[in-house]
Design a protein around this motif. Structure first.
Motif, mmCIF file in Angstrom:
data_model
loop_
_atom_site.group_PDB
_atom_site.id
_atom_site.type_symbol
_atom_site.label_atom_id
_atom_site.label_comp_id
_atom_site.label_asym_id
_atom_site.label_seq_id
_atom_site.Cartn_x
_atom_site.Cartn_y
_atom_site.Cartn_z
ATOM 1 N N THR A 58 0.816 -1.222 0.000
ATOM 2 C CA THR A 58 0.000 0.000 0.000
ATOM 3 C C THR A 58 0.846 1.267 0.000
ATOM 4 N N ASP A 59 2.148 1.157 -0.277
ATOM 5 C CA ASP A 59 3.032 2.322 -0.204
ATOM 6 C C ASP A 59 3.104 3.107 -1.516
ATOM 7 N N GLY A 60 2.253 2.751 -2.484
ATOM 8 C CA GLY A 60 2.238 3.462 -3.749
ATOM 9 C C GLY A 60 3.159 2.878 -4.789
ATOM 10 N N LEU A 61 4.093 2.032 -4.369
ATOM 11 C CA LEU A 61 4.999 1.394 -5.313
ATOM 12 C C LEU A 61 4.352 0.147 -5.894
ATOM 13 N N LYS A 62 4.719 -0.166 -7.112
ATOM 14 C CA LYS A 62 4.209 -1.366 -7.769
ATOM 15 C C LYS A 62 5.375 -2.151 -8.352
ATOM 16 N N THR A 63 5.135 -3.428 -8.587
ATOM 17 C CA THR A 63 6.161 -4.276 -9.195
ATOM 18 C C THR A 63 5.867 -4.423 -10.682
ATOM 19 N N PHE A 64 6.914 -4.240 -11.484
ATOM 20 C CA PHE A 64 6.772 -4.331 -12.939
ATOM 21 C C PHE A 64 7.806 -5.303 -13.501
ATOM 22 N N HIS A 65 7.417 -5.995 -14.561
ATOM 23 C CA HIS A 65 8.378 -6.749 -15.355
ATOM 24 C C HIS A 65 8.559 -5.996 -16.664
ATOM 25 N N VAL A 66 9.805 -5.733 -17.022
ATOM 26 C CA VAL A 66 10.106 -5.001 -18.246
ATOM 27 C C VAL A 66 10.825 -5.933 -19.215
ATOM 28 N N SER A 67 10.241 -6.118 -20.397
ATOM 29 C CA SER A 67 10.876 -6.887 -21.464
ATOM 30 C C SER A 67 11.511 -5.921 -22.443
ATOM 31 N N LEU A 68 12.696 -6.256 -22.914
ATOM 32 C CA LEU A 68 13.420 -5.413 -23.858
ATOM 33 C C LEU A 68 13.763 -6.206 -25.110
ATOM 34 N N ARG A 69 13.598 -5.584 -26.244
ATOM 35 C CA ARG A 69 13.949 -6.217 -27.510
ATOM 36 C C ARG A 69 14.749 -5.244 -28.367
ATOM 37 N N SER A 70 15.727 -5.776 -29.096
ATOM 38 C CA SER A 70 16.552 -4.965 -29.982
ATOM 39 C C SER A 70 16.524 -5.554 -31.373
ATOM 40 N N GLU A 71 16.671 -4.695 -32.365
ATOM 41 C CA GLU A 71 16.715 -5.198 -33.743
ATOM 42 C C GLU A 71 18.112 -5.688 -34.111
ATOM 43 N N GLY A 72 19.043 -5.652 -33.164
ATOM 44 C CA GLY A 72 20.332 -6.297 -33.382
ATOM 45 C C GLY A 72 21.550 -5.412 -33.225
ATOM 46 N N THR A 73 21.391 -4.096 -33.299
ATOM 47 C CA THR A 73 22.549 -3.212 -33.235
ATOM 48 C C THR A 73 22.794 -2.649 -31.840
ATOM 49 N N PHE A 74 21.899 -2.950 -30.900
ATOM 50 C CA PHE A 74 22.032 -2.432 -29.539
ATOM 51 C C PHE A 74 21.843 -3.584 -28.561
ATOM 52 N N ASP A 75 22.748 -3.692 -27.579
ATOM 53 C CA ASP A 75 22.739 -4.801 -26.622
ATOM 54 C C ASP A 75 21.808 -4.487 -25.454
ATOM 55 N N VAL A 76 20.588 -5.046 -25.482
ATOM 56 C CA VAL A 76 19.641 -4.772 -24.392
ATOM 57 C C VAL A 76 19.951 -5.575 -23.139
ATOM 58 N N GLU A 112 5.173 6.070 -13.489
ATOM 59 C CA GLU A 112 5.691 7.311 -14.065
ATOM 60 C C GLU A 112 7.217 7.355 -13.998
ATOM 61 N N THR A 113 7.765 6.939 -12.862
ATOM 62 C CA THR A 113 9.225 6.932 -12.715
ATOM 63 C C THR A 113 9.864 5.941 -13.677
ATOM 64 N N LEU A 114 9.266 4.769 -13.796
ATOM 65 C CA LEU A 114 9.802 3.741 -14.681
ATOM 66 C C LEU A 114 9.773 4.194 -16.132
ATOM 67 N N ILE A 123 13.028 4.609 -18.652
ATOM 68 C CA ILE A 123 13.144 3.875 -19.909
ATOM 69 C C ILE A 123 13.288 4.826 -21.096
ATOM 70 N N ILE A 124 12.470 5.867 -21.131
ATOM 71 C CA ILE A 124 12.570 6.831 -22.231
ATOM 72 C C ILE A 124 13.969 7.478 -22.265
ATOM 73 N N SER A 125 14.528 7.699 -21.085
ATOM 74 C CA SER A 125 15.856 8.323 -21.037
ATOM 75 C C SER A 125 16.948 7.443 -21.660
ATOM 76 N N LEU A 126 16.675 6.127 -21.741
ATOM 77 C CA LEU A 126 17.642 5.224 -22.349
ATOM 78 C C LEU A 126 17.853 5.513 -23.823
ATOM 79 N N SER A 127 16.878 6.175 -24.442
ATOM 80 C CA SER A 127 16.961 6.446 -25.883
ATOM 81 C C SER A 127 18.163 7.316 -26.223
ATOM 82 N N GLU A 128 18.641 8.082 -25.237
ATOM 83 C CA GLU A 128 19.797 8.947 -25.477
ATOM 84 C C GLU A 128 21.065 8.158 -25.766
ATOM 85 N N LYS A 129 21.088 6.890 -25.320
ATOM 86 C CA LYS A 129 22.275 6.039 -25.527
ATOM 87 C C LYS A 129 22.200 5.247 -26.826
#
Length: 324
Positions: A268-286, A311-313, A317-323
């Protein structure tokens, strides 16, 4: 290591076999294949996976033998952990498995942390099912149609029907051999890819509406909440493969699927658990991204679990696009 693994299996009497939670075709196929093989050797076996088995894999032989809890009364001399980069990937069964005297780690993930008593890790294998195939052959266990169908399904799904970059010569050679043992490719494909429930189509519609694209256009992000699952009458198994829609968007190099997990702890602390799946088309090591979050996987497919706010998550994730 192959010989050590085989010697341990031959000497074992009561074996726990486990693969990672939220299982894919390779996790299930490799689990069933080695389970059937050890059953043929008259070993006492217990097949474990924490999660419900996706409907598309319930056609597989021996599937009814997979249990979702490990009774405290059972005593094992050997544990075989399949398709897991770390032992925690099997979920709530981790403490029970960790107490077993011999833990065999069989995997093909580059991010494997080398847990266990003996390890057979081949990053060049197309799937864990390929490694299981080699073990079964080396032990001279007859391959019947049940083992063959399990191995074939593991390889078929983990190579994306031979479309992914991990597809190698062995994938084709082993699958051809498995067909010789009675596998029917059309029937397997129909089960795995041929039919969708109406709920899954509705979930897909909501998931497509959730897609967000980074400013540079190189990262796409899809979100599936528990509210969406409840609204469509679906469950976690219906999410399998949806990330590919986000991955196939023009110019996208990395796709992320955020999946909100059930809150079984009464948190009840406002935090939630998430599973994040990542996929790449081959040129970036996820897998490097996943590892930085405590997860793992392959350069082209990886994932991690995290406890935070949505919102934090999303912002992280969006910030990863800079790399990219």
């Amino acid at each position: 290591m192959m010989e050590q693994i085989i010697q341990h299996l031959k000497k074992s009497n009561h074996v726990l076999l486990a693969s990672h939670s939220n299982p894919d075709g390779d996790a299930i196929g490799s689990l069933l294949a080695i389970g059937i093989a050890l059953d043929w050797l008259n070993k006492k076996i217990f097949l474990y996976n924490e999660s419900p088995i996706p409907a598309v894999y319930r056609f597989l032989p021996f599937i009814e033998r997979i249990e979702h809890e490990i009774p405290e009364t059972l005593q094992f001399d050997t544990a075989v952990i399949l398709d897991c980069g770390n032992i925690q990937r099997i979920g709530k069964g981790t403490p029970a498995a960790s107490r077993i005297p011999v833990v065999l780690n069989i995997d093909h993930h580059i991010t494997n942390n080398n847990f266990g008593t003996c390890r057979l890790i081949d990053n060049n294998a197309c799937s864990t099912a390929e490694i299981v195939y080699r073990i079964v052959k080396k032990m001279e266990i007859p391959i019947n149609s049940e083992i063959a169908t399990s191995i074939y399904t593991g390889i078929l799904t983990d190579t994306g029907s031979f479309r992914f970059s991990n597809t190698n010569k062995s994938a084709f050679a082993i699958c051809e051999e498995m067909i010789g043992y009675g596998v029917r490719p059309y029937e397997v494909a129909q089960h795995v890819y041929g039919t969708y429930s109406l709920g899954r189509i509705r979930l897909l519609n909501l998931a497509l509406d959730s897609i967000e694209i980074s400013e540079n256009g190189k990262l796409s992000m899809m979100t599936i909440t528990q509210e969406m699952i409840h609204e469509t009458g679906t469950n976690s198994e219906d999410i399998d493969g949806l990330i590919n829609y986000a991955k196939r968007i023009e110019d996208v190099k990395v796709a992320a699927l955020i999946q909100e997990q059930k809150n079984d702890s009464g948190q009840t602390d406002g935090l939630k658990t998430f599973h994040v799946s990542l996929r790449s088309e081959g040129t970036f090591d996820v897998s490097a991204i996943a590892s930085s979050f405590g997860g793992g996987g392959h350069p082209g497919a990886a994932g991690f679990n995290i406890e935070t706010t949505l919102e934090t998550l999303k912002a992280r994730i969006i910030s990863l696009s800079e790399k990219i």
